[in-house]
Design a protein around this motif. Structure first.
Motif, short mmCIF file in Angstrom:
data_model
loop_
_atom_site.label_atom_id
_atom_site.label_comp_id
_atom_site.label_asym_id
_atom_site.label_seq_id
_atom_site.Cartn_x
_atom_site.Cartn_y
_atom_site.Cartn_z
N ASP A 108 12.68 54.15 29.81
CA ASP A 108 11.57 53.21 29.92
C ASP A 108 11.34 52.86 31.39
O ASP A 108 12.10 52.09 31.97
CB ASP A 108 11.87 51.95 29.10
CG ASP A 108 10.72 50.96 29.10
OD1 ASP A 108 9.70 51.21 29.78
OD2 ASP A 108 10.83 49.94 28.40
N GLY A 109 10.33 53.44 31.97
CA GLY A 109 10.02 53.23 33.37
C GLY A 109 9.48 51.84 33.70
O GLY A 109 9.40 51.47 34.86
N ASP A 110 9.12 51.06 32.68
CA ASP A 110 8.67 49.68 32.92
C ASP A 110 9.85 48.73 33.08
O ASP A 110 9.66 47.58 33.47
CB ASP A 110 7.80 49.19 31.76
CG ASP A 110 6.40 49.76 31.82
OD1 ASP A 110 5.99 50.19 32.91
OD2 ASP A 110 5.73 49.77 30.79
N CYS A 111 11.03 49.20 32.75
CA CYS A 111 12.23 48.35 32.81
C CYS A 111 13.01 48.68 34.08
O CYS A 111 13.48 49.81 34.25
CB CYS A 111 13.09 48.59 31.57
SG CYS A 111 14.68 47.71 31.64
N GLY A 112 13.14 47.71 34.95
CA GLY A 112 13.88 47.90 36.19
C GLY A 112 15.34 48.26 35.96
O GLY A 112 15.91 49.11 36.64
N PRO A 148 20.88 42.41 35.98
CA PRO A 148 20.40 42.69 37.34
C PRO A 148 19.46 43.89 37.36
O PRO A 148 19.71 44.89 36.70
CB PRO A 148 21.69 42.99 38.12
CG PRO A 148 22.77 42.32 37.34
CD PRO A 148 22.34 42.38 35.89
N GLY A 149 18.38 43.76 38.11
CA GLY A 149 17.41 44.84 38.23
C GLY A 149 16.32 44.80 37.17
O GLY A 149 15.42 45.62 37.17
N SER A 150 16.42 43.85 36.26
CA SER A 150 15.44 43.80 35.18
C SER A 150 14.14 43.16 35.66
O SER A 150 14.07 42.53 36.70
CB SER A 150 16.00 43.02 33.99
OG SER A 150 16.16 41.67 34.34
N THR A 151 13.10 43.36 34.85
CA THR A 151 11.80 42.77 35.10
C THR A 151 11.31 42.16 33.78
O THR A 151 11.90 42.43 32.73
CB THR A 151 10.78 43.84 35.55
OG1 THR A 151 10.59 44.76 34.47
CG2 THR A 151 11.26 44.58 36.79
N PRO A 152 10.24 41.38 33.79
CA PRO A 152 9.72 40.85 32.52
C PRO A 152 9.37 41.95 31.52
O PRO A 152 9.44 41.74 30.32
CB PRO A 152 8.47 40.07 32.95
CG PRO A 152 8.76 39.65 34.35
CD PRO A 152 9.54 40.80 34.95
N ALA A 153 9.03 43.15 32.00
CA ALA A 153 8.70 44.25 31.09
C ALA A 153 9.91 44.74 30.32
O ALA A 153 9.78 45.48 29.36
CB ALA A 153 8.10 45.41 31.88
N CYS A 154 11.10 44.31 30.72
CA CYS A 154 12.34 44.75 30.05
C CYS A 154 12.50 44.10 28.68
O CYS A 154 13.32 44.55 27.88
CB CYS A 154 13.57 44.41 30.89
SG CYS A 154 13.65 45.31 32.45
#
Length: 127
Positions: A14-18, A116-122
């Protein structure tokens, strides 16, 4: 859109997830696997996977077209690499260890937006 090459294995994340992107790229560096791609840039139908599956778990598409998901994808990718990676994959495939790996995978997937490294898209969609 990118189309996967027949006969070449592919790790789809999933490229939207950091968090997912960070770990997929680390795996690519460690393993040397040249086909590690976010699902958002792929033509999924020929690969035999769906957006829904890709958004909730990593996918491994083997050279023969066999698809594995989540912890099974991790095991398959490790086994593909050979050497020490294959040994680790074999250990993770053992019945008790595999169940534990599945539990750990689902736990990380559920809370990946807090790592760590996550974004709201995760954040995974609620079932």
């Amino acid at each position: 859109m990118t189309t996967a090459s027949p006969g070449r294995p592919l790790l789809v994340f999933d490229g939207d997830c950091g968090f997912c992107t960070t770990w997929a790229r680390r795996w690519q560096r460690w393993s040397g696997l040249d086909h590690v791609e976010p699902w958002q840039f792929l033509d999924l139908e020929p690969l035999g996977v769906t957006e829904e599956r890709c958004a909730t778990a990593v996918q491994w598409v083997a050279g023969d077209g066999t698809v594995s998901s989540a912890e099974d994808a991790v095991v398959a990718a490790l086994r593909h690499e050979g050497g020490a990676w294959a040994v680790l994959g074999a250990v993770l495939a053992l019945p008790g260890v595999h169940a534990l790996a599945g539990l750990l995978y689902r736990l990380v997937a559920k809370y990946r937006y807090r790592l760590p490294g996550s974004t709201p898209a995760c954040r995974l969609p609620r079932a």
